[in-house]
Write an enzyme that holds these catalytic residues in place. Structure first.
Site, PDB file in Angstrom:
ATOM      1  N   GLY A  99     -42.799  -7.655  -6.541  1.00  0.00           N
ATOM      2  CA  GLY A  99     -43.450  -8.680  -5.744  1.00  0.00           C
ATOM      3  C   GLY A  99     -44.287  -8.075  -4.635  1.00  0.00           C
ATOM      4  O   GLY A  99     -45.123  -7.199  -4.861  1.00  0.00           O
ATOM      5  N   PRO A 123     -43.139 -10.713 -10.055  1.00  0.00           N
ATOM      6  CA  PRO A 123     -42.574 -11.894 -10.716  1.00  0.00           C
ATOM      7  C   PRO A 123     -42.766 -13.198  -9.946  1.00  0.00           C
ATOM      8  O   PRO A 123     -42.231 -14.231 -10.342  1.00  0.00           O
ATOM      9  CB  PRO A 123     -41.075 -11.544 -10.779  1.00  0.00           C
ATOM     10  CG  PRO A 123     -40.854 -10.723  -9.536  1.00  0.00           C
ATOM     11  CD  PRO A 123     -42.128  -9.924  -9.338  1.00  0.00           C
ATOM     12  N   GLU A 124     -43.522 -13.173  -8.842  1.00  0.00           N
ATOM     13  CA  GLU A 124     -43.616 -14.344  -7.966  1.00  0.00           C
ATOM     14  C   GLU A 124     -44.011 -15.624  -8.693  1.00  0.00           C
ATOM     15  O   GLU A 124     -43.462 -16.694  -8.434  1.00  0.00           O
ATOM     16  CB  GLU A 124     -44.604 -14.060  -6.826  1.00  0.00           C
ATOM     17  CG  GLU A 124     -43.964 -13.578  -5.538  1.00  0.00           C
ATOM     18  CD  GLU A 124     -43.328 -12.216  -5.693  1.00  0.00           C
ATOM     19  OE1 GLU A 124     -42.593 -11.812  -4.785  1.00  0.00           O
ATOM     20  OE2 GLU A 124     -43.527 -11.545  -6.708  1.00  0.00           O
ATOM     21  N   LEU A 125     -44.990 -15.538  -9.573  1.00  0.00           N
ATOM     22  CA  LEU A 125     -45.455 -16.751 -10.248  1.00  0.00           C
ATOM     23  C   LEU A 125     -44.337 -17.391 -11.056  1.00  0.00           C
ATOM     24  O   LEU A 125     -44.254 -18.628 -11.164  1.00  0.00           O
ATOM     25  CB  LEU A 125     -46.647 -16.419 -11.153  1.00  0.00           C
ATOM     26  CG  LEU A 125     -47.475 -17.602 -11.661  1.00  0.00           C
ATOM     27  CD1 LEU A 125     -47.999 -18.428 -10.494  1.00  0.00           C
ATOM     28  CD2 LEU A 125     -48.629 -17.118 -12.517  1.00  0.00           C
ATOM     29  N   ARG A 127     -41.373 -17.467 -10.188  1.00  0.00           N
ATOM     30  CA  ARG A 127     -40.482 -18.101  -9.218  1.00  0.00           C
ATOM     31  C   ARG A 127     -41.148 -19.316  -8.584  1.00  0.00           C
ATOM     32  O   ARG A 127     -40.598 -19.926  -7.669  1.00  0.00           O
ATOM     33  CB  ARG A 127     -40.093 -17.101  -8.125  1.00  0.00           C
ATOM     34  CG  ARG A 127     -39.259 -15.938  -8.648  1.00  0.00           C
ATOM     35  CD  ARG A 127     -39.079 -14.870  -7.588  1.00  0.00           C
ATOM     36  NE  ARG A 127     -38.234 -13.778  -8.071  1.00  0.00           N
ATOM     37  CZ  ARG A 127     -38.109 -12.611  -7.457  1.00  0.00           C
ATOM     38  NH1 ARG A 127     -38.774 -12.384  -6.346  1.00  0.00           N
ATOM     39  NH2 ARG A 127     -37.327 -11.680  -7.956  1.00  0.00           N
TER      40      ARG A 127
END
Length: 243
Positions: A99, A123-125, A127
């Site tokens: 991230g 991996p933000e998207l 989440r």
């Protein structure tokens, strides 16, 4: 956050936990202290097996919308402090960089990773949270526009070897040699004429700084709304509970 003086004027800035409002401010302060001490270059690293796990989502969402808005503003300031530092900054990626942790590495001038079990990715998207504009422009500067969709949409946690193959890090070193190699690289960059280096770095990054300056206010307002949406908070909490 730990700041220590190294050999030959190389400052070591060590991050000790996930990013929240306080740690973002500490990072900015560490860079300001290194600047005031006239450090010739900086090595940015983490602790244990983690360079940076990115945002401390559990702590951030506890504070609700106000805490999120404050964090996103401080986060962009911290990322830009690294990205705009006028002297060389080398990332010693000692482990996981995910991230915003990977964005911090991207903000540096050179990235050397420890050979090991570290994972790198954004991996933000997945989440439910988009990046602020500053973060995306820093990734664009470091890696180019073409790789960004696969990196952001896929959200994969890449091995160090995969990260090297995709250009997310510039080189890999044995874990026990990581810091010495990072200092060596920082020393080499610091050997360049300082004023000319600073100007060239500013020239290379000017288009990204200009896009951020022009669009940050409006774009970050949209990012804040998305982060603070009830559905987004549910996804974040679910992600935190699973981790």
């Amino acid at each position: 956050m730990e700041l220590s003086a190294g050999t030959e004027g190389i400052a070591l800035v060590k991050m000790e936990q996930g990013l929240d409002t306080a740690t973002c401010r500490q990072l900015v302060l560490g860079l300001e202290e290194a600047d005031a001490a006239e450090a010739r270059a900086i090595v940015l690293t983490g602790t244990g097996d983690t360079f940076s796990p990115g945002a401390d989502l559990a702590r951030i969402v506890e504070g609700g919308a106000r805490r999120i808005e404050e964090f996103l503003s401080e986060l962009s300031d911290a990322l830009l402090a690294v990205f705009g530092f006028p002297r060389p900054v080398v990332a010693a990626v000692n482990g996981h960089a995910t991230g915003f942790g990977l964005v911090l590495a991207a903000a540096c001038d050179h990235r050397v990773a420890a050979d090991g079990e570290g994972r790198l990715g954004v991996p933000e998207l997945h989440r439910g949270v988009p990046f602020p504009l500053a973060a995306l422009e820093i990734l664009r500067c470091a890696y180019g526009t073409t790789p960004l969709p696969a990196l952001a949409y896929g959200g994969a946690a890449l091995t160090v070897a995969e990260a090297l193959a995709r250009g997310l890090v510039d080189e890999v070193a044995p874990a026990e040699e990581l810091r010495s190699r990072a200092v060596e690289l920082a020393t080499r960059l610091a050997g360049l004429p300082a004023e000319a280096f600073a100007h060239t770095k500013a020239q290379l990054r000017r288009p990204y700084h200009e896009r951020i300056a022009e669009n940050r206010v409006s774009d970050d307002a949209r990012v804040e709304r998305l982060w603070c949406a009830e559905k987004t908070l549910e996804v974040i909490k679910s992600s935190v509970d699973r981790s």
